[in-house]
Design an enzyme around this catalytic site. Structure first.
Site, PDB file in Angstrom:
ATOM      1  N   THR B  13      11.932  -4.329   2.755  1.00  0.00           N
ATOM      2  CA  THR B  13      12.115  -5.607   3.416  1.00  0.00           C
ATOM      3  C   THR B  13      12.015  -6.775   2.432  1.00  0.00           C
ATOM      4  OG1 THR B  13      11.066  -4.632   5.338  1.00  0.00           O
ATOM      5  CG2 THR B  13      11.279  -7.013   5.331  1.00  0.00           C
ATOM      6  N   GLY B 187       8.061  -5.896  17.460  1.00  0.00           N
ATOM      7  CA  GLY B 187       8.082  -5.838  15.997  1.00  0.00           C
ATOM      8  C   GLY B 187       7.105  -6.804  15.337  1.00  0.00           C
ATOM      9  N   ASP B 201      -6.282  -6.090   6.443  1.00  0.00           N
ATOM     10  CA  ASP B 201      -5.260  -6.866   5.730  1.00  0.00           C
ATOM     11  C   ASP B 201      -5.791  -8.257   5.383  1.00  0.00           C
ATOM     12  OD1 ASP B 201      -2.288  -7.435   5.038  1.00  0.00           O
ATOM     13  OD2 ASP B 201      -2.795  -9.011   6.471  1.00  0.00           O
ATOM     14  N   LYS B 205      -6.665 -10.004   1.487  1.00  0.00           N
ATOM     15  CA  LYS B 205      -6.260 -11.343   1.039  1.00  0.00           C
ATOM     16  C   LYS B 205      -7.484 -12.199   0.725  1.00  0.00           C
ATOM     17  CE  LYS B 205      -2.064 -10.869   3.789  1.00  0.00           C
ATOM     18  NZ  LYS B 205      -1.525 -10.987   5.161  1.00  0.00           N
ATOM     19  N   GLY B 302       7.180 -11.705   6.411  1.00  0.00           N
ATOM     20  CA  GLY B 302       8.616 -11.754   6.682  1.00  0.00           C
ATOM     21  C   GLY B 302       9.403 -11.674   5.400  1.00  0.00           C
TER      22      GLY B 302
END
Lengths: 433, 433
Positions: B13, B187, B201, B205, B302
């Site tokens: 992606t 999604g 996650d 970070k 994204g």
């Protein structure tokens, strides 16, 4: 560890903030970057006043040119302000191949092209993060993090004084003049306040942002500018009831290769991030074609926040100089083209808020609506308020998108109607769509 | 104009987003910076699937090592994901003196120290803007614009999936499981969703942010992590009524040289900027000792937003390489110290939201209040709700600041009371003061 010798011109508010910041965190900066920032010289006409900061012997001087010409000084920080002597100093330093750091938006707005070109010709850089948005690293984000993006639009709240006044008017419901006077008393607004409240300061910053976004110096004339002077408390109330806030916005967009640019009070939806920016804070909302929406928020002015931005530039200029980088992106980005194409103001499509006063007579509203219709202006909503004691009825209208030239013509026609009893007020409505 | 030859490992992606962004705006980037980005090689095990992007002949290969060892490739973009083969590729490239750009937070969280040191030993750089906050230039802001600041605190909304779920729970009043299932169907959430909703996650970070803020690699064990799994819709309602929103926050602070670090759902006042960050957006709120409050907002994930951050790093790495800069600040800042001191979790002072269920008996509330008093926990507000059909009364309490160890002890004692009919729920309340 390498040392970098800094010459500061101007020991005013920001100058003192820069020195304080380096004294406080210079060792930390050296640890982080391997470069030790040393304030070697500070020039100011007044070297007597106590700024609450102790500097070493021989650091202070009244002779700015001696700092610029001193071979022991690696880079120059221009904080004298104004556009005359600041221009001279900046150009002199650049011609000697010395990088210049500045917080001076007026200087860049008025003489940017000459300055960027002089930097380029002398294989050095001008760094000006502090000129827009105070401590917010917005220009750096544009020229580094977002370098891969075509900029679709930028919306900026760039003047803390105006945002402070608008925030208090909204919270307290008091008239503009009263809040302004109080802001002046509290030191949030200058006397005279014209540069801020008439939007000039915002426009200076808008042309710097637009220049960087689209790659050529933008003249101030390309930025139609309206401030917030005299904004009525009733406008704040009306917009609030409709779900909007009024912000003084710099609006920068590109449509089909033409740049649209303005500074004006505008309605923004309360639900939009930029509407949450209150008090004297600044924010810049940037939409890139790859990154989509981003926003940058922080203090737009003040000794230390602006000092923080100057210090960031000092460390970058130092790194560039030590690595022999030559002309940095902060220069090349401003000189991609010789000039930009601008949208004709009349052709810009926008939504508007319009407030009229109409005589309470049958057919008043119909006349108005006929005029809007004739100019292809669709109405999104109309609220007619209770009859005012003056005998006229305030009417608040939100329109759909229409051409600016049609708005101008329609408002002139409405103003000329015998049933229109006060000059119509019109502001842009920006829904970010 | 100088060319820079890019080798991309991983054509998923983000890889496809990077290639698309460079194809779209490569010429613009070259105009802005004087550097032409050329995607010379793309390695992926699958070079058959159509990514909707055409690449030149000979660009695609299944042999990643051949890209790393190719002398014609100037820099490597690691987008294979995971922490095993990605580590191998990254170290191999760095050992050859090639800068590496990565979006891989798990890799940095697990093997950051080894990677930063390998970069330093080989006089090159690792660039990882895309690893935190997707398209938001937050790390760059920290290491450049804010370089002169000691970081007082960082609050991050760093996981779009969690923020999306929390936003919809608040708007729609539906249970966690239902929104999660819908987010998966749309999604917005992965299957299984554990990495996101359990906070892992976000913790990846957070340790990268903390490492940069305080100058040493931070192990994952130093970050106590709670996610949003199973958060009750009633908690969202209760907090909403009290003027708060629940956000999954990464919290990073320094107190007297000790670093406080956690990932947890926390109440934030609705009036605070960070509460306005909704849907799948991310934001990082940073307070520096010079710049004061700043915030950075945008899409945290994204194809294109993450691609935008990777591209920004590519152009910086290219500039550094062409100028022979050597080890960049993105490496030196992570290796100032060998390790950090951390606050003992029990010693951290915080405000809390506590929700109890008490039997409807005289003296129930008094017992609870006695326990809080004995543990030096002051109550800021209490709301007892109407009796539930189960016969117990939900009680919602906001406390003043108190020590974590006292909260733990008090809650254990309350839980053991016979009048307490369900396990107490406790969340941090962060008022940014």
């Amino acid at each position: 560890m390498k040392e970098i010798k800094i010459g500061i011109l101007g020991f005013g508010t920001v100058g003192a903030g820069v020195v304080e910041g380096i004294q406080k965190n210079g060792a930390l900066m050296a640890e982080r970057t391997g470069i030790v920032p040393v304030v070697a010289k500070i020039a100011d006409l007044d070297i007597e006043t106590d700024r609450g900061i102790s500097v070493g012997e021989g650091v202070l001087t009244t002779d700015a040119m001696s700092v610029i010409t001193d071979d022991g000084i690696d880079l120059i920080v221009e904080l004298v302000g104004g556009t005359s002597i600041a221009r001279t100093f900046t150009l002199e330093a650049l011609k000697r191949g010395k990088p210049v750091i500045t917080a001076n938006k007026a200087l860049l707005a008025d003489h940017g092209e000459e300055i960027y070109k002089t930097a380029r010709e002398n294989n050095t850089g001008i760094y000006y993060e502090a000129s827009v948005g105070g401590g917010i690293p917005i220009l750096r984000s544009q020229r580094a993090g977002l370098i891969g993006n075509r900029i679709e639009s930028i919306y900026g709240i760039l003047n803390g004084t105006c945002n402070y006044i608008l925030t208090r008017m909204e919270r307290e419901g008091l008239p503009f003049d009263e809040i302004l006077a109080d802001a002046q008393a509290l030191g949030y607004a200058e006397t005279p306040p014209d540069l801020d409240i008439d939007g000039i300061d915002t426009a200076h910053k808008a042309v710097v942002l637009a220049s960087m976004a689209y790659g050529a110096p933008v003249p101030m004339e390309a930025c139609p500018t309206k401030g917030i002077r005299g904004l009525a408390a009733s406008e704040i109330r009306n917009t609030e009831e409709l779900g909007y806030r009024i912000k003084l916005l710099a609006i920068i967009k590109e449509n089909h290769g033409e740049v649209e640019l303005s500074v004006e009070p505008a309605l923004v939806p309360k639900t939009h991030m930029i509407a949450s920016v209150s008090d004297s804070f600044n924010a810049v909302f940037v939409k890139g074609d790859i990154v989509d929406d981003t926003m940058y928020y922080g203090r737009g002015a003040g000794r230390l926040p602006t000092g923080s931005a100057v210090i960031g530039d000092i460390m970058e200029a130092a790194s560039d100089k030590l690595n022999g980088k030559g002309v940095p992106v902060s220069v090349t980005m401003m000189l991609q083209k010789s000039e930009l194409d601008y949208c004709a103001p009349g052709s810009i499509e926008k939504r508007c808020y319009i407030r009229l006063c109409l005589e309470d007579k049958p057919g008043s509203m119909a006349k108005v609506m006929n005029i809007f219709g004739a100019h292809n202006i669709s109405i999104a909503s109309v609220v007619q308020k209770e009859l005012h004691e003056s005998g006229c009825a305030p009417v608040v209208i939100l329109t759909q998108k229409a051409k600016e030239s049609e708005f101008v013509a329609a408002i002139a026609e409405i103003d000329a109607l015998d049933v229109s009893t006060c000059t119509p007020i019109r502001m842009r409505l920006e829904d970010f769509e």
